[in-house]
Write an enzyme that holds these catalytic residues in place. Structure first.
Site, mmCIF file in Angstrom:
data_model
loop_
_atom_site.group_PDB
_atom_site.id
_atom_site.type_symbol
_atom_site.label_atom_id
_atom_site.label_comp_id
_atom_site.label_asym_id
_atom_site.label_seq_id
_atom_site.Cartn_x
_atom_site.Cartn_y
_atom_site.Cartn_z
ATOM 1 C CB SER A 187 -0.955 0.018 1.199
ATOM 2 O OG SER A 187 -1.883 1.056 1.095
ATOM 3 C CE LYS A 192 -1.249 2.047 -8.323
ATOM 4 N NZ LYS A 192 -0.054 2.894 -8.121
ATOM 5 C CD GLU A 209 5.100 -0.908 2.851
ATOM 6 O OE1 GLU A 209 6.210 -1.456 3.040
ATOM 7 O OE2 GLU A 209 4.549 -0.862 1.737
ATOM 8 C CG ASP A 240 6.270 -11.532 3.739
ATOM 9 O OD1 ASP A 240 5.739 -11.343 2.617
ATOM 10 O OD2 ASP A 240 7.397 -12.022 3.865
ATOM 11 C CG ASP A 258 1.018 -0.334 -7.146
ATOM 12 O OD1 ASP A 258 1.137 -0.514 -8.368
ATOM 13 O OD2 ASP A 258 1.479 0.657 -6.556
ATOM 14 C CB CYS A 312 5.316 2.193 -11.796
ATOM 15 S SG CYS A 312 6.366 1.938 -10.360
#
Length: 390
Positions: A187, A192, A209, A240, A258, A312
């Site tokens: 996250s 997002k 996270e 994790d 992501d 990305c």
């Protein structure tokens, strides 16, 4: 039945103290293509003060080793698209920025300023009968103009969030509905997750996270944008991400992965040749981690639910190859074609390419790729949606 209380040992509930935003001066930044950044101070009515200041942006240092590796790989994978994408990545002054408005605070003044400066909405703003949910508002400009970031102020909600507009596409692909349980598996820094809350009001949004520093960044981002009413709906996890498939099997309606990736924009500007070499070594290890995260997500989503995988990077080994590996290992997973749903309607703003055609699946099925191009500098962004069969 899953409850927040059952997961308190692993999750920290985000608690915010928010107050009604008070009118403040807004800073407007106009970044020229090659020149200094011009900053205008605007009052709460949107009228400019007399003071105009200029500040020069620090030039980025290009990492030649990373560029050479990109040239070798992307000239083969992207063909004719690579020279123009390369030119965009090597010219940070040309990069465009989106302004995502926060529906939980007053944004009328910001909207008026954006429109007066030539910004327009990326997405339709009128909910239809088939889609009555809140509409995400993101303003974009055909030139690389940008607002400055708003400083974090405890107790006061920010009005907007700056981002690469392509990063909204994975959230749109999730098709979030009110009342759903949503997992944002990787996250931080939280853009997002914010976009998810702009699209709908989930019953539960778990923002995961594991890194403590990035988790603090994520928490501050959420605190800056989300109101008191969402306290009981948003939680932060420190697990994790590879373990969610076991610890929360079948819990979520939607999962966003992501994934950590070789971020092409930032990796081109590594601080030193040593860091560049280290990143290239890390790049070879990333697909294994990404595959594990996507498998975990498919286990964490309920039958009939959807997982969106995104990165990305332009790298096919981290994009379509990861998706194809997981599909081959998970017979209950079905890829869904996003070309007509996202690529065709938004082709005016983004340059889309299907997944690398050298792979066995139909290219559109594996996912779609946003390739930065002159005038459409959004991306890189890869996204793929996978449905878990009922």
């Amino acid at each position: 039945m899953f409850t927040i209380q059952q997961s308190c040992s692993a999750w920290r509930i985000i608690c915010f103290k928010t107050t009604k935003p008070t009118p403040t001066a807004v800073w407007w930044s106009v970044k020229c293509h090659t020149g200094p950044e011009v900053v205008l101070q605007l009052n709460e009515q949107g009228a400019p003060h007399n003071q105009v200041t200029k500040r020069h942006r620090k030039e980025r240092s290009l990492c030649q080793q990373v560029l050479e590796r990109f040239d070798q790989q992307y000239s083969q994978e992207l063909g004719d698209l690579w020279p123009s994408a390369r030119a965009v990545l090597l010219d940070p002054h040309s990069w465009q920025y989106g302004v995502m408005l926060n529906r939980f605070t007053t944004v009328t003044g910001i909207t008026q300023i954006l429109q007066s400066q030539g910004f327009s909405t990326l997405l339709p703003q009128t909910p239809s009968l088939s889609s009555p949910r809140p509409t995400l508002q993101c303003y974009i400009h055909p030139y690389p103009l940008r607002f400055p970031s708003q400083a974090h102020r405890p107790g006061q909600l920010k009005q907007y969030y700056l981002l690469n507009a392509a990063s909204l596409l994975p959230v749109l692909a999730l098709q979030i509905r009110d009342g759903e349980k949503v997992l944002d598996l990787c996250s931080a820094p939280g853009g997002k997750a914010l976009a998810i809350t702009q699209c709908a009001t989930p019953a539960l949004l778990c923002c995961n996270e594991p890194d403590p520093h990035r988790r603090d960044w994520l928490s501050k981002t959420l605190e800056s944008f989300l109101p008191q009413s969402l306290i009981s709906r948003v939680i932060v996890s420190a697990q994790d991400g590879r373990s969610f498939g076991q610890s929360e099997a079948g819990t979520y309606d939607k999962v966003l992965v992501d994934a950590p990736c070789s971020n092409d924009r930032s990796w081109l500007y590594s601080c030193s040749s040593q860091q560049g070499e280290q990143r290239l070594k890390e790049r070879a290890r990333l697909p294994a981690l990404q595959t594990q995260l996507l498998r975990s997500a498919l286990s964490a989503v309920r039958p009939g639910g959807a997982v969106v995988y995104s990165t990305c990077t332009l790298s096919s080994s981290e994009n379509c190859a990861v998706v194809e590996t997981v599909l081959n290992d998970c017979p209950e997973a079905d890829p869904e074609d996003l070309w007509e749903e996202i690529a065709i309607p938004l082709a005016k703003y983004f340059t889309f390419s299907p997944a690398h055609p050298g792979h066995g699946q139909t290219p559109h099925k594996l996912g779609i790729l946003v390739v930065p191009q002159p005038g459409k500098t959004w991306g890189p962004m890869f996204l793929s949606r996978i449905r878990r069969r009922k």
